[in-house]
Motif scaffolding. Sequence first.
Motif: not given
Lengths: 298, 298
Positions: B185-189, B220-227
Amino acid sequence: MDVVVIGLGLIGGSMAKDLRRAGFATGLVGVESDPEHAAEAVRLGIVDRVDSLEEALPGADLVLITTPVDVAVTLLPGVLDRVGAHTTVTDMGSVKRRLTEAVREHSRRRQYVPAHPMAGTENSGPSAALENLFRGKIAILCDQEESGPQHLALVEKMFHALGMHIAYMTSDEQDHSTAFVSHLPHAAAYALANAVQDKEDRNIIFDLASGGFNSTVRLAKSSCAMWHPIFVQNRDYMVESLNVYMKHLEQFRDAIRDGESRQLEALILNANRIRAILNGESPRFLKNEETFVTYFTK
Amino acid sequence: MDVVVIGLGLIGGSMAKDLRRAGFATGLVGVESDPEHAAEAVRLGIVDRVDSLEEALPGADLVLITTPVDVAVTLLPGVLDRVGAHTTVTDMGSVKRRLTEAVREHSRRRQYVPAHPMAGTENSGPSAALENLFRGKIAILCDQEESGPQHLALVEKMFHALGMHIAYMTSDEQDHSTAFVSHLPHAAAYALANAVQDKEDRNIIFDLASGGFNSTVRLAKSSCAMWHPIFVQNRDYMVESLNVYMKHLEQFRDAIRDGESRQLEALILNANRIRAILNGESPRFLKNEETFVTYFTK
């Protein structure tokens, strides 16, 4: 003003509630083919009564068509045939080219205002109707030069009574834009729901799913009766938006698969730009303006 | 009990808040490399103070590692080296195989309990920390037979203090399941945010976007450092889940493109089945049970 609402679902029901509360509609008559929805709408006070199309139309000042878009295409010509010369007819469907084409040559075309309020939930039926569903959101009016100015003014006044801002564009621009910002997210959610069910046939997986999964797949609950005809009528732009989306998913997958760390970072950071846009931190056309005119160039 | 939290972000901050409120943690010491986050966490009362790793570890009964998973992989062996023989170490990362492999042969492996609470938001940093973020959700404990029973019991007690249910599985099963219900779901967003920005460079499009678009793209707002490190560490299952997802999108696009009306209807109706599953109307393992044992077969 006497308003007739054809199709007493989420959109028709919510509009009726708000227009009555705003004092815009003093009489509300429903037309509804599903007897349970009809009874529920009256019980909830959404409309005063439910009549047949033939009984309801003659007395109407304004007719709202809030049915699925396949029903709208079959209904609209007959509605324009039957209304009085003073009646304004508008519809709220999410796809516009097919519908406007169906009445392009109609003698009463100028009484029709094609519209699309950008609001909704994943639920259906009159019991899903919500107050303030539309407040602060945008309504699209299409092909304005094809509607008589008084009819256009009445529909604009109606949307302002709902608290909406208005955007103007052609039916083609409407279908193209909504393909990306509305229809594609629904298709993406449907496909995600199918992918996860395909892979994980144990219900436990859905226990594991947290808010993130839920929000991404929420739209997958949306009704087939409403969305099937939207995808069918907006076929070419749906294929385009799905192709663009799949291209970006492939990019994402390839960056992961090939260990392209910098590329993956760039893709995530570009997606992060949505934060500023959605949080209203980027300049927007609609700052402090209720109405604006937008001409899209191809 | 004295708890050390390494990584004072959304997860570490939220856990610290709830564990203090539940009386589970009487002392809370933070370890944090970002000075602004460190200061903010103390200011918000999330931890009593911030120390270096060397100063914090000796006094700890329980150590929580709540950093991005790439940081966790570098930290965990050294943390196990430095803690007392009585200290329990647990981490909350979303990918487990890489991390557990890094300490598989560690002399203190039995003091480590790999865990993953299925909860979060798209926000980051100590200011994003929320009370009750975890309540009613599931925590995954991995490879339980590799942890000492007392250490396992302490971590189980901690999750119960947070109001979570517990699921048990191997690190491999964990990585595979979360690839589908969380990482995909994160990649999809992310891909959807990129697709819409790619096509529509006018900000107006985002004014048009309603709740449906917003909820689908929220992640899609989720942080790059985490994901970024999650996608990198879960590479094989990410590629698999993205391939499965793209297969279903292709099916959807083909049904629309080829006018396969019945097939399109079937795809939407199958996706609709998610409504019953997410609304808890299907039988679930967790009805009225706080803990259960699940063995996944491949």
